[in-house]
Design an enzyme around this catalytic site. Structure first.
Site, short mmCIF file in Angstrom:
data_model
loop_
_atom_site.label_atom_id
_atom_site.label_comp_id
_atom_site.label_asym_id
_atom_site.label_seq_id
_atom_site.Cartn_x
_atom_site.Cartn_y
_atom_site.Cartn_z
N LYS A 1 0.79 -3.49 4.89
CA LYS A 1 -0.09 -4.25 4.01
C LYS A 1 0.60 -4.99 2.88
CE LYS A 1 -4.20 -3.36 3.10
NZ LYS A 1 -5.29 -2.74 2.37
N SER B 1 0.85 -1.18 0.00
CA SER B 1 0.00 0.00 0.00
C SER B 1 0.89 1.23 0.00
CB SER B 1 -0.88 -0.03 1.25
OG SER B 1 -1.24 1.29 1.61
N GLU C 1 -7.48 -10.13 -7.24
CA GLU C 1 -8.48 -9.06 -7.30
C GLU C 1 -8.69 -8.58 -8.73
OE1 GLU C 1 -8.37 -6.59 -3.18
OE2 GLU C 1 -6.53 -6.54 -4.34
#
Ligand code: ARG
Length: 463
Positions: A285, A279, A292
């Site tokens: 993260k 991130s 996705e």
């Protein structure tokens, strides 16, 4: 626009530049050029074979077309808007190379049967490329499955822990979906592989052509028996996008599981750095971008399918310019499915690691062995429904005491029913729970090993 008009002398003016741009498909149909050239070579040979043009004219056309292929491959053939589409671009260049004989190429042909031929040749090739990618995807599922026959993972229904399963069994479910996808594409290919060439604009042609000759040159297995249908059928493209959508459904379901598994809540897998991103703001993260994106791209393939169905639903026979809109849907569908299969194959091969200890914990820390207690009693003569209710009671009691079923004492079991003996503990241990489901197609280890053998022989078939 160039000073030279594309159209016959019936036209006096030239197209408005904005309309020329609006009308043109060259911006995307150059993708078809190799197939267009191959189709034209077959057509030229057929014209010579039937004596519609001379043998030497035929040879000249073929040589010129092959030169264009060479130029294209070397990056030297770059048609523009003034050429409208790939078909005109090739004809124009051919005439520039071979002179007036180039103008004979379009004898007994229309762009309508030409473009139909091109997209079938294109799709026939792409279907094989996608089937190859499916095989690679299946191979990696299979090898992960082979390494994880005795790795257990919670099995879910309603996303609630249901019964533990072998991780191999879980992965082989996706193998089987991919197997159907592979077979489905093979069946569709049969309906792609039909030649519309020689249907003309819509009604056939006055020339003594030999449609079977050109079909054979192009390795089509059949020819359309009705010229109107030949130029306006796009069923095969819709079927392809339907098969492509199903591939995406399967990839998307797997993606969803991988996304869940990688979450802190599940923690069943770790994503490797090669297939995860961070991130820009939250340093802790690691994001599952690959699955996705696959899940996200599924929508566009469905969209192409809808687009094409809608494109076709009101079209009167035969060719209508609407059909030019089939191409981008098809091209993007092909590219998306290939890219997603490739990404998921890499992800499964080297982008994730199953956290075996965490999985072992997960299958031991719940009530997913409750059915096995009921089965235990039922095997000892208690009617299943009665057993089921008794175990429900046991689960309730255990929960109240903050225990799992494996923590109940033998006295507690025997209070529930006198048939319980010391072997209950073994019967409800996760490994045994899985091993015992030895019905055909079940998750029992013997069954999974047999399924692996079947899978191995399935992917050896490559055609
Ligand atoms: N570019 C056209 C297409 O993609 C080729 C066929 C044009 N035919 C016609 N009658 N205008 O469909």
């Amino acid at each position: 626009m160039s000073e030279k008009k594309t159209w016959s002398d019936r036209f006096e003016g030239t197209l408005h530049p904005a309309i020329a741009l609006f009308n043109a498909s060259i911006g995307f149909d150059l993708e078809l050029i190799e197939y267009d050239l191959t189709g034209s070579v077959a057509h030229a040979k057929m014209l010579a074979h039937t004596g519609i043009i001379s043998a030497s004219e035929g040879q000249t056309l073929v040589t010129g077309l092959e030169q264009i292929r060479q130029e294209y491959r070397e990056g030297k053939f770059n048609p523009g808007i003034e050429d409208e589409d790939v078909h005109f671009a090739v004809e124009k260049r051919l005439t520039a190379i071979v002179g007036d004989v180039g103008k004979k190429l379009h004898t007994a042909r229309s762009r309508n049967d030409q473009v139909g031929t091109d997209i079938r040749l294109y799709l026939r090739d792409k279907i094989e490329e996608i089937r190859k990618k499916l095989r690679e995807f299946q191979a990696v599922l299979l090898s992960q499955a082979e390494n994880n026959v005795e790795t257990l993972i919670p099995g879910y229904t309603h996303l609630q822990r249901a019964q533990p399963v072998s991780l191999a069994h879980h992965l082989l479910a996706y193998f089987n979906m991919a197997q159907r996808d592979w077979e489905r594409l093979g069946e569709i290919k049969g309906r792609v592989n039909i030649s519309p060439l020689g249907s003309g604009a819509l009604a056939g042609t006055t020339f003594p052509i030999d449609r079977h000759y050109s079909a054979k040159e192009l390795k089509f297995t059949q020819v359309y028996g009705n010229s109107l249908d030949g130029v306006s059928d796009r069923d095969f493209a819709i079927e392809f996008l339907c098969a492509a959508s199903l591939i995406m459904v399967h990839l998307s379901r797997l993606s969803e599981e991988i996304i869940l598994w990688s979450s802190q809540e599940f923690s069943f897998i770790t994503l490797k750095d090669s297939c995860a991103t961070g991130s820009s703001i939250m340093p802790q993260k690691k994001n599952p971008d690959v699955p996705e994106l696959v899940r996200g791209k599924t929508g566009r393939v469905f969209g192409h399918l809808q687009g094409l169905l809608t494109l076709m639903k009101g079209l009167p026979l035969a060719y209508n310019k609407d059909l030019q809109e089939d191409k981008e849907a098809l091209f993007d569908g092909v590219k998306t499915v290939k890219a997603c299969l490739e990404a998921m194959t890499i992800l499964l091969r080297e982008g994730l690691e199953f956290r075996n200890e965490r999985l072992a914990e997960a299958v031991a820390e719940d009530f997913s062995n409750a059915t096995d207690v009921a089965d235990y009693l039922a095997a000892r003569g208690v009617p299943f429904r009665e057993a089921y209710n008794l175990v429900g009671k046991a689960v309730k009691e255990a929960m109240k005491k903050g225990k799992l079923l494996k923590d109940l004492t033998i006295e507690e079991w025997q209070q529930l029913h006198p048939s319980f003996a010391a072997d209950i503990y073994e019967a409800i241990a996760p490994k045994q729970v899985v091993a015992a489901r030895n019905s055909y197609g079940g998750t029992g280890f013997d069954q999974v090993r047999q399924a692996l053998t079947r899978a191995k022989s399935e992917i050896e078939i490559i055609n």
